[in-house]
Scaffold this motif. Structure first.
Motif, short mmCIF file in Angstrom:
data_model
loop_
_atom_site.label_atom_id
_atom_site.label_comp_id
_atom_site.label_asym_id
_atom_site.label_seq_id
_atom_site.Cartn_x
_atom_site.Cartn_y
_atom_site.Cartn_z
N GLU A 76 25.65 119.15 -17.01
CA GLU A 76 24.89 118.63 -15.99
C GLU A 76 25.38 116.85 -15.65
OE1 GLU A 76 21.72 118.93 -15.61
OE2 GLU A 76 20.89 120.71 -16.90
N ARG A 114 17.17 116.77 -21.57
CA ARG A 114 18.30 117.19 -21.16
C ARG A 114 19.99 116.88 -21.47
NH1 ARG A 114 18.15 118.46 -15.66
NH2 ARG A 114 15.81 117.87 -15.30
N GLU A 157 9.17 118.78 -17.28
CA GLU A 157 9.13 120.62 -17.55
C GLU A 157 9.27 120.61 -19.09
OE1 GLU A 157 11.35 122.74 -15.20
OE2 GLU A 157 12.10 124.27 -16.36
P1 ATP Z 1 15.57 121.29 -15.14
O1 ATP Z 1 15.09 120.78 -13.37
O2 ATP Z 1 14.74 119.73 -15.44
O3 ATP Z 1 17.07 121.46 -14.30
P2 ATP Z 1 15.42 123.88 -15.29
O4 ATP Z 1 14.54 123.71 -14.37
O5 ATP Z 1 16.74 123.93 -14.46
O6 ATP Z 1 15.49 122.28 -16.14
P3 ATP Z 1 15.70 126.73 -16.78
O7 ATP Z 1 16.92 126.74 -15.83
O8 ATP Z 1 13.70 127.36 -15.90
O9 ATP Z 1 15.92 125.00 -16.42
O10 ATP Z 1 15.41 126.99 -17.80
C1 ATP Z 1 15.00 126.98 -18.58
C2 ATP Z 1 14.31 126.01 -19.46
O11 ATP Z 1 15.50 125.55 -20.18
C3 ATP Z 1 13.92 124.47 -18.84
O12 ATP Z 1 12.31 124.82 -19.45
C4 ATP Z 1 14.57 123.28 -20.13
O13 ATP Z 1 13.24 123.58 -21.64
C5 ATP Z 1 15.43 124.23 -21.15
N1 ATP Z 1 16.46 123.45 -20.44
C6 ATP Z 1 17.09 123.46 -19.63
N2 ATP Z 1 18.58 122.82 -18.92
C7 ATP Z 1 17.83 121.73 -19.61
C8 ATP Z 1 18.71 120.79 -20.35
N3 ATP Z 1 20.36 120.71 -19.56
N4 ATP Z 1 19.15 120.10 -22.35
C9 ATP Z 1 18.05 120.46 -22.04
N5 ATP Z 1 17.17 122.11 -22.05
C10 ATP Z 1 18.08 122.33 -21.01
#
Ligand code: ATP
Length: 456
Positions: free
Chosen positions: A183, A192, A265
């Motif tokens: 990230e 995150r 989210e």
């Molecule tokens: P965001 O928009 O917050 O980056 P995302 O839409 O990319 O999230 P998804 O790819 O849909 O996330 O991943 C599903 C779930 O995994 C998310 O709803 C979140 O709970 C978790 N998640 C994703 N990225 C992270 C992260 N960097 N750290 C912690 N949890 C994460």
């Protein structure tokens, strides 16, 4: 008298409580820490395990139509070409020419650095996948990725699971596991991070039934958080706008929680159509279709995907559980966890360290910990020990006093109401079991009574 004294907890307060009580520590702290990685301490690991267990129970154990999987983190590199991650899993990034900080381009307003107002570079695309090499030589042929999501492990095993279980559509495959994303701007504690855990279900359905199942899973997943005690007003559903939708998704809702930094989210529920199975069929050359016995046709199932994060969910449960109250003129901090999530279910507390009280209290402790995570604490006053348990969210404290030695009864004190009942020792275990499953404290076992307890 109990009076709520604070609104939502700040992130600073929560981070400090989590460190002090052993929920969550900064990773590699003695070396100055490593950004966006966190370690779960003795209570944190229990909380996280309980979150995962609650998810698994509702998604796998209590259902006929879902089975589990635990795929490896390292997968064939082609997986990520087929899934679109190699070309598409990237964020636009800008650098500040002044302070050198990096930002996600979509977080920038007015084309200025949010930290120092400096000038920014043109956006560059940055792939979020971590790379590593398999085998002794660091060469392109050995390139592998740390998986950025668990979902692809499910898609590539679709046929294996289908053949092993003989499941008929609709059915799902669930998985919990680590995922890694490099990230650009991690932050907000465990919200995150660069290494995290996901809980994902891929639910395969007949193509024409996708919308119905999509609605079903959106409702089902929303309810899961409420059932585990999240306040309704802190939770909402948000539908993705057309330009937010991933290229493969037909529809998507986010379950959002009102964190201290605002709505964000927790989980996404997406209708991924037949995109993934088609892509993997085409890139691998394996036929990933399903034979529909009713129509005697081969079809590519559609997929509904509820995808949540363990760490984010744990953070939401921590934030939601946190309360500060005034009890008889003193502040108490209490984590009102749902019993299923509480790291410690019961604490056994002898009224004092008196030599007559300690042996039976120890015996009780050894007996109860066969069933649950139980704490034993005999240091300091009973009031302070209650507060210590409140602060880590222990739903019930069991106290042995001098009268217990005569009447073979102990008190059970409830975290949320501070009320107490007194029950015969022989019915303690079933009583605690019932209370932990939601039975009101007022329901007494034979021989039990209400008790005017001491808070110290
Ligand atoms: P965001 O928009 O917050 O980056 P995302 O839409 O990319 O999230 P998804 O790819 O849909 O996330 O991943 C599903 C779930 O995994 C998310 O709803 C979140 O709970 C978790 N998640 C994703 N990225 C992270 C992260 N960097 N750290 C912690 N949890 C994460």
């Amino acid at each position: 008298m109990v009076r709520e004294t604070s609104g939502k907890v700040t992130m600073e307060k929560l981070v400090s409580l989590c460190k002090r009580r052993g929920f969550i520590f900064q990773s590699s702290e003695i070396y100055g820490g490593i950004s966006a990685c966190w370690d779960y301490g003795p209570l944190g690991v229990e909380l996280k395990n309980n979150v995962k267990a609650a998810w698994w129970k509702s998604m796998v154990q209590e259902r006929d139509d879902v089975v589990g999987l635990d795929a490896s983190i390292l997968m064939h590199a082609k997986t990520w070409v087929a899934s679109g991650h190699v070309t598409g899993f990237a964020d636009a990034m800008v650098d500040c020419k002044g302070c050198q900080q990096r930002w996600r381009a979509d977080e920038i307003r007015d084309n200025k650095c949010p930290a120092c107002d400096g000038e920014l570079t043109e956006p560059r695309m940055f792939n979020l996948m971590f790379k590593t090499f398999m085998g002794p030589v660091e060469e392109e042929a050995g390139l592998v990725y740390l998986r950025p999501e668990t979902a692809q492990g499910i898609f590539v095993n679709f046929h294996n699971v289908l053949q092993a279980t003989r499941k008929k559509l609709p059915f799902g495959i669930a998985q919990i596991g680590k995922a890694f994303r490099n990230e650009i701007t991690p932050g907000n504690f465990i919200f995150r991070t660069r290494e995290f855990e996901q809980m994902e279900l891929e639910y395969f359905v007949k193509p024409e039934t996708d919308e119905e199942w999509f609605r079903y899973w959106v409702e089902e997943r929303f309810r899961w958080y409420i059932d585990l005690g999240i306040e309704k007003e802190n939770l909402r559903l948000r539908q993705h706008t057309k330009d937010e939708l991933a290229h493969y998704a037909r529809d998507c809702y986010d379950v959002e929680y009102l964190f201290p930094m605002g709505w964000a989210e927790l989980e996404g529920i997406a209708n991924r159509t037949d995109f993934d199975l088609r892509q993997h069929s085409s890139f691998s050359g394996e036929d990933l279709s399903y034979f529909d016995e009713e129509t005697r046709e081969r079809i590519i199932p559609y997929v509904i995907e509820p995808s949540g994060g363990v760490d984010r969910t744990a953070l939401a449960f921590l934030v939601d559980a946190y309360h500060e109250e005034e009890v008889e003129g003193e502040t108490r901090v209490v984590l009102r966890f749902h019993p299923a999530l509480a790291p410690i279910k019961v604490a056994v507390l002898p009224l004092s360290r008196n030599e007559k009280l300690v042996p039976p209290a120890q015996q009780l402790y050894h007996e109860l910990r066969k069933c649950w995570m139980v704490n034993y604490d005999d240091a300091q006053s009973i009031g302070r020990r209650y507060r210590r348990q409140d602060e880590i969210g222990t739903p019930f404290c069991v106290t042995i006093d001098f009268q217990s030695l005569e009447d073979n009864q102990v008190t059970i004190r409830e975290r949320d109401t501070l009320r107490q009942i007194r029950v015969p020792i022989e019915s303690l275990k079933p009583t605690l079991d019932a209370k932990l499953s939601g039975e009101p404290l007022d329901v007494l076992p034979p021989g039990g009574s209400y008790w005017l307890g001491f808070e110290g």
